[in-house]
Structures are given as structure tokens and as C-alpha cells.
Write a protein that holds these residues in place. Sequence first.
Motif, PDB file in Angstrom:
ATOM      1  N   LEU A 151      -1.689  32.053 -23.829  1.00  0.00           N
ATOM      2  CA  LEU A 151      -2.660  31.593 -24.828  1.00  0.00           C
ATOM      3  C   LEU A 151      -2.019  30.612 -25.798  1.00  0.00           C
ATOM      4  O   LEU A 151      -2.647  29.631 -26.216  1.00  0.00           O
ATOM      5  CB  LEU A 151      -3.227  32.792 -25.596  1.00  0.00           C
ATOM      6  N   VAL A 152      -0.775  30.867 -26.163  1.00  0.00           N
ATOM      7  CA  VAL A 152      -0.044  29.941 -27.029  1.00  0.00           C
ATOM      8  C   VAL A 152       0.128  28.594 -26.318  1.00  0.00           C
ATOM      9  O   VAL A 152      -0.042  27.530 -26.927  1.00  0.00           O
ATOM     10  CB  VAL A 152       1.324  30.527 -27.434  1.00  0.00           C
ATOM     11  N   ASN A 153       0.431  28.636 -25.029  1.00  0.00           N
ATOM     12  CA  ASN A 153       0.568  27.391 -24.252  1.00  0.00           C
ATOM     13  C   ASN A 153      -0.727  26.588 -24.270  1.00  0.00           C
ATOM     14  O   ASN A 153      -0.702  25.350 -24.373  1.00  0.00           O
ATOM     15  CB  ASN A 153       0.951  27.713 -22.799  1.00  0.00           C
ATOM     16  N   LEU A 154      -1.861  27.287 -24.170  1.00  0.00           N
ATOM     17  CA  LEU A 154      -3.160  26.595 -24.241  1.00  0.00           C
ATOM     18  C   LEU A 154      -3.344  25.932 -25.600  1.00  0.00           C
ATOM     19  O   LEU A 154      -3.884  24.826 -25.696  1.00  0.00           O
ATOM     20  CB  LEU A 154      -4.296  27.593 -23.986  1.00  0.00           C
ATOM     21  N   GLY A 155      -2.904  26.620 -26.670  1.00  0.00           N
ATOM     22  CA  GLY A 155      -3.001  26.038 -28.007  1.00  0.00           C
ATOM     23  C   GLY A 155      -2.156  24.788 -28.140  1.00  0.00           C
ATOM     24  O   GLY A 155      -2.593  23.784 -28.734  1.00  0.00           O
ATOM     25  N   ILE A 156      -0.954  24.826 -27.590  1.00  0.00           N
ATOM     26  CA  ILE A 156      -0.076  23.648 -27.607  1.00  0.00           C
ATOM     27  C   ILE A 156      -0.730  22.506 -26.832  1.00  0.00           C
ATOM     28  O   ILE A 156      -0.684  21.341 -27.238  1.00  0.00           O
ATOM     29  CB  ILE A 156       1.305  23.995 -27.012  1.00  0.00           C
ATOM     30  N   LYS A 216      -9.857  16.729 -38.359  1.00  0.00           N
ATOM     31  CA  LYS A 216     -10.668  17.649 -37.558  1.00  0.00           C
ATOM     32  C   LYS A 216      -9.826  18.290 -36.463  1.00  0.00           C
ATOM     33  O   LYS A 216      -9.928  19.499 -36.202  1.00  0.00           O
ATOM     34  CB  LYS A 216     -11.853  16.893 -36.932  1.00  0.00           C
ATOM     35  N   ALA A 217      -8.971  17.509 -35.821  1.00  0.00           N
ATOM     36  CA  ALA A 217      -8.106  18.032 -34.765  1.00  0.00           C
ATOM     37  C   ALA A 217      -7.181  19.119 -35.299  1.00  0.00           C
ATOM     38  O   ALA A 217      -6.976  20.153 -34.656  1.00  0.00           O
ATOM     39  CB  ALA A 217      -7.291  16.896 -34.141  1.00  0.00           C
ATOM     40  N   VAL A 218      -6.629  18.883 -36.490  1.00  0.00           N
ATOM     41  CA  VAL A 218      -5.741  19.875 -37.112  1.00  0.00           C
ATOM     42  C   VAL A 218      -6.503  21.165 -37.391  1.00  0.00           C
ATOM     43  O   VAL A 218      -6.010  22.271 -37.122  1.00  0.00           O
ATOM     44  CB  VAL A 218      -5.126  19.325 -38.413  1.00  0.00           C
ATOM     45  N   LYS A 219      -7.720  21.065 -37.907  1.00  0.00           N
ATOM     46  CA  LYS A 219      -8.522  22.254 -38.223  1.00  0.00           C
ATOM     47  C   LYS A 219      -8.849  23.052 -36.964  1.00  0.00           C
ATOM     48  O   LYS A 219      -8.783  24.285 -36.966  1.00  0.00           O
ATOM     49  CB  LYS A 219      -9.813  21.841 -38.964  1.00  0.00           C
ATOM     50  N   VAL A 220      -9.201  22.346 -35.893  1.00  0.00           N
ATOM     51  CA  VAL A 220      -9.523  23.027 -34.634  1.00  0.00           C
ATOM     52  C   VAL A 220      -8.293  23.743 -34.078  1.00  0.00           C
ATOM     53  O   VAL A 220      -8.372  24.886 -33.615  1.00  0.00           O
ATOM     54  CB  VAL A 220     -10.083  22.022 -33.600  1.00  0.00           C
ATOM     55  N   CYS A 221      -7.148  23.074 -34.136  1.00  0.00           N
ATOM     56  CA  CYS A 221      -5.917  23.684 -33.619  1.00  0.00           C
ATOM     57  C   CYS A 221      -5.532  24.918 -34.434  1.00  0.00           C
ATOM     58  O   CYS A 221      -5.119  25.944 -33.873  1.00  0.00           O
ATOM     59  CB  CYS A 221      -4.775  22.662 -33.642  1.00  0.00           C
ATOM     60  N   LEU A 222      -5.678  24.840 -35.758  1.00  0.00           N
ATOM     61  CA  LEU A 222      -5.369  25.996 -36.602  1.00  0.00           C
ATOM     62  C   LEU A 222      -6.311  27.151 -36.316  1.00  0.00           C
ATOM     63  O   LEU A 222      -5.897  28.314 -36.248  1.00  0.00           O
ATOM     64  CB  LEU A 222      -5.442  25.612 -38.080  1.00  0.00           C
ATOM     65  N   GLN A 223      -7.598  26.827 -36.133  1.00  0.00           N
ATOM     66  CA  GLN A 223      -8.560  27.883 -35.832  1.00  0.00           C
ATOM     67  C   GLN A 223      -8.227  28.548 -34.500  1.00  0.00           C
ATOM     68  O   GLN A 223      -8.288  29.776 -34.382  1.00  0.00           O
ATOM     69  CB  GLN A 223      -9.988  27.324 -35.794  1.00  0.00           C
ATOM     70  N   TRP A 241     -10.232  21.532 -23.641  1.00  0.00           N
ATOM     71  CA  TRP A 241      -9.119  21.532 -22.682  1.00  0.00           C
ATOM     72  C   TRP A 241      -9.542  21.242 -21.251  1.00  0.00           C
ATOM     73  O   TRP A 241      -8.713  21.239 -20.345  1.00  0.00           O
ATOM     74  CB  TRP A 241      -8.366  22.855 -22.729  1.00  0.00           C
ATOM     75  N   GLY A 242     -10.830  20.974 -21.032  1.00  0.00           N
ATOM     76  CA  GLY A 242     -11.311  20.594 -19.711  1.00  0.00           C
ATOM     77  C   GLY A 242     -11.323  21.755 -18.735  1.00  0.00           C
ATOM     78  O   GLY A 242     -10.939  22.878 -19.051  1.00  0.00           O
ATOM     79  N   ILE A 243     -11.746  21.457 -17.523  1.00  0.00           N
ATOM     80  CA  ILE A 243     -11.857  22.494 -16.499  1.00  0.00           C
ATOM     81  C   ILE A 243     -10.485  23.046 -16.126  1.00  0.00           C
ATOM     82  O   ILE A 243     -10.354  24.201 -15.702  1.00  0.00           O
ATOM     83  CB  ILE A 243     -12.584  21.943 -15.242  1.00  0.00           C
TER      84      ILE A 243
END
Length: 431
Positions: free
Chosen positions: A66-71, A101-108, A361-363
Motif C-alpha cells: 500500500l505504501v508503494n502505491l502511495g509512492i 491538489k496533488a500534495v493534498k491527495v497524496c497526504l490523504q 493510478w490507472g488499471i
Amino acid sequence: MKTKRKSFYKFLLFWLVILPIYQDSPLSKILGAAGYSVLMPVALILITLYILIKGKIPREERLNELVNLGIYICGISAVAVAVWAVAGNSLTVVGEFLPIKAVKVCLQYFSYPSYIGLVLICARKVGTECIERYAYYTLLVLTILCIIERQQIPYAFQKLHSAGTFPYWRVRLLTLESSWTAMMIYVYSFIALYYGLRKKKEAIVGSSVLCAAILILFSGAKSLMAIVGITLVLFVLFLSKHMNKKIYTRLLICLFIGIIFAIMMLPNLISAVQSDIHNYTSVATRGYTALIGIAIGIMIPTGVGGAVYLGVFPEVMRKYLYLFDRLPLKLDTSEIVSLVTAETDEALTVKSGLLHYNMYWGILGSAYLTRNFMKVSKALKKNHVYNNELLRAVFWGAVILVTFACNFSFEFWLLYIYLICLSDSYIRKSL
């Protein structure tokens, strides 16, 4: 000293289990949608403090994924914003500055693995049974809140709602709207029920079933009614793979429960869906945004990140609006039109968690996450966890909910990490 530390972890775990039910906090005035739950900032802050104090992060294979997906979201968001700018598009879309916006989404997003890590740390210290016990207490709290709210509608719990509007005529507990209650009722009911079954305590089983019935009937959430039926079907399918007398008995009980459920719930569900189709916009909006979320993830397999979707999503919705004119059934598309012309990003989302993130993150990312979910499910079976058929049915029911009806929420991730901890506890017992 060890006793004090254990008490601290129990105290922390209690709040980590119960706080997901509060989804209309005052933090929304500062953080917007990210602040509906106080756990978003709290989880990030607490995990940061833990890492600074301990000098390490909690390790778990599925959590690491899950962390990898966040990265990945962070990386693809940065690339997408750069490409968007180079193509000559404005960096401000629907009032949002895309890099911010990108930063907020990543933090969420990172608040979810942070929350999972915190529950994992506590459960390893005090045991998985504490999660079950606290979930049972939370179910009782939800039921009490539901009964009180029914008496106080349409102005129930005004001081506890920051973004929710009044008057409000449906049971929404401590969330922004009634549809948000589906996942929490589902998760807490089943964890509490499993707790009673595992401990063989009839009082807990009976009270859990009663609380769940009250919450389902009073909430009227269509997705919740549907997923309970789907979960029963999944449970029967999992059980049928290894038949014996004991399994036959359990199947007969499931069949009996299913018949009762159908008699009680099916007419209400059909009536509610028909009412929505003819009188409201939710069916059209949920269905259409879900299809668009799938389409964007397939057309751009790498995803468009957590910012550029603000420009892509409404444009794709606008492009295929003509399809509604070709349907044999007339649907109300007024809400969809308002999303296409929206000047803020407040409601500019796919109305389901997984399909919304499918745009990020796409399909490829969705396939990676699905593989992660399959590992959780397989571990329950492989480690011979007690009544794993029920647990797997509940888990995949929750995944279906988060794919088609609910957003990613902390109670979903609570179920996720609970199953991982439960499975790991059976590994330790076998050593």
C-alpha cells in the motif's frame, strides 16, 4: 512499566477503532473533504511521531505494498502535472492549484497506510481480540446513536455536524450523509458478530445481530441491504467447496437467514431503487461516474495522478453524456451536468473509492491493489483461521462496496488490518 505501556496501547487502539464513525468533524472547515474524519491528520501525525521516537516503521508485506502505491501516486501526479503544464493548460482547474491538489491527495492517501500501521502496532502489543471487543462496543454506540437520531430527526446531533446540512430526514449517524453509514454498519456488525462466534458467547452474537438489524432497517441504505445479501451468497459459495455434515448444517442456517432477509429487505430495496430511478439523481450519477472512472483508468493505464483528473474527469463525462439519450429508461442527469460545469472540486469525484483511485493510478494500480486484497483473503484460508469462509465473504463484500458504492474509509481499512492481524495470530499459534 510494561503494564503502563500495554494500557497506553489499549487506550490508543480503542480510539483508533471508534473514531472512524465520526465523519463530519470541524477539521473539514480547514482541510475540506480530507478533514471530514479527524483520523486523516491524526494518523499522519502519530505515525510520524512513532517513526521519530522508535527510529523504525511497522513492517508488513501487504502494508508495504500500500505504501508503494502511495509512492506511485506521488510520482505519477508529479509527471501528470508537468505534462499538463507543458501542453499549455492552466495549472489552476476548478479553483484548485494542481501541485497543491496533488500534495493534498497524496497526504490523504498516506493517512490510510498510516492508520493501518498504527492499528498493527497496537494489535501486536495487546492482541487482536481488543479490536473485536472495541468494534463490538462501537456497534453498541452506533445503535444508540441511531435510535436517538430517529427521535430527533430532522435536527439530530446538530452540534456534532460541521458540514452536514439541516434539516436532514434520513439516518446518517455522525457522517455527512446517509450513504456513508453503509460501510461502517457493515464492518462493525460483522467484526462484532465474528467476535461472539469465535468466543462462543451467545449474548454477543444475539446483540450484534439485533444491533445490525436495527441499523440496517433504520438507515435504509440500499447498498447495505444489497451487500448483506451478496455476502450471504459468497459465504455459501465458500462453504460449498468442502462439504460435510457440519457444513450442511451451516448452509441450512444460511439459507434460513437468507430467506428471512429476502422477505424483510427485498421489497424495501426494490422500492428504494425504483424511487431513486424515477425521483432522484443518485442512480444516474453513481453509475455514470463509475463507468467514467473505469474508462479513464483503462484509456490511461498508468493513471493521471491526484490532480490532473480535475481536468480530465469532467471532460470525459461531458463527451459521453449523449449516451443517456439512447437509454430505454429516462434517468435524471441534472447532477451529472452540474458536475461537468462545476467550479469547485467538492463533489467532482467518482462515487466509489476504488474506481475514483482508478483514475489516480490507472488499471495497473487497481490490478496491483486487487492482488494485495487476494493475498489477504488467501492468508485467511491458508492459515486455517476459524470460520475463514465467513471472514473471506465479509472481506470481499467490503471490497465490492468500496468498488461500487462507498469511498475508501478508515473503517474499511480497519477491517483490512484486522483480518491481517487475525491471520498472523494463527501463524504464531502454529509455531
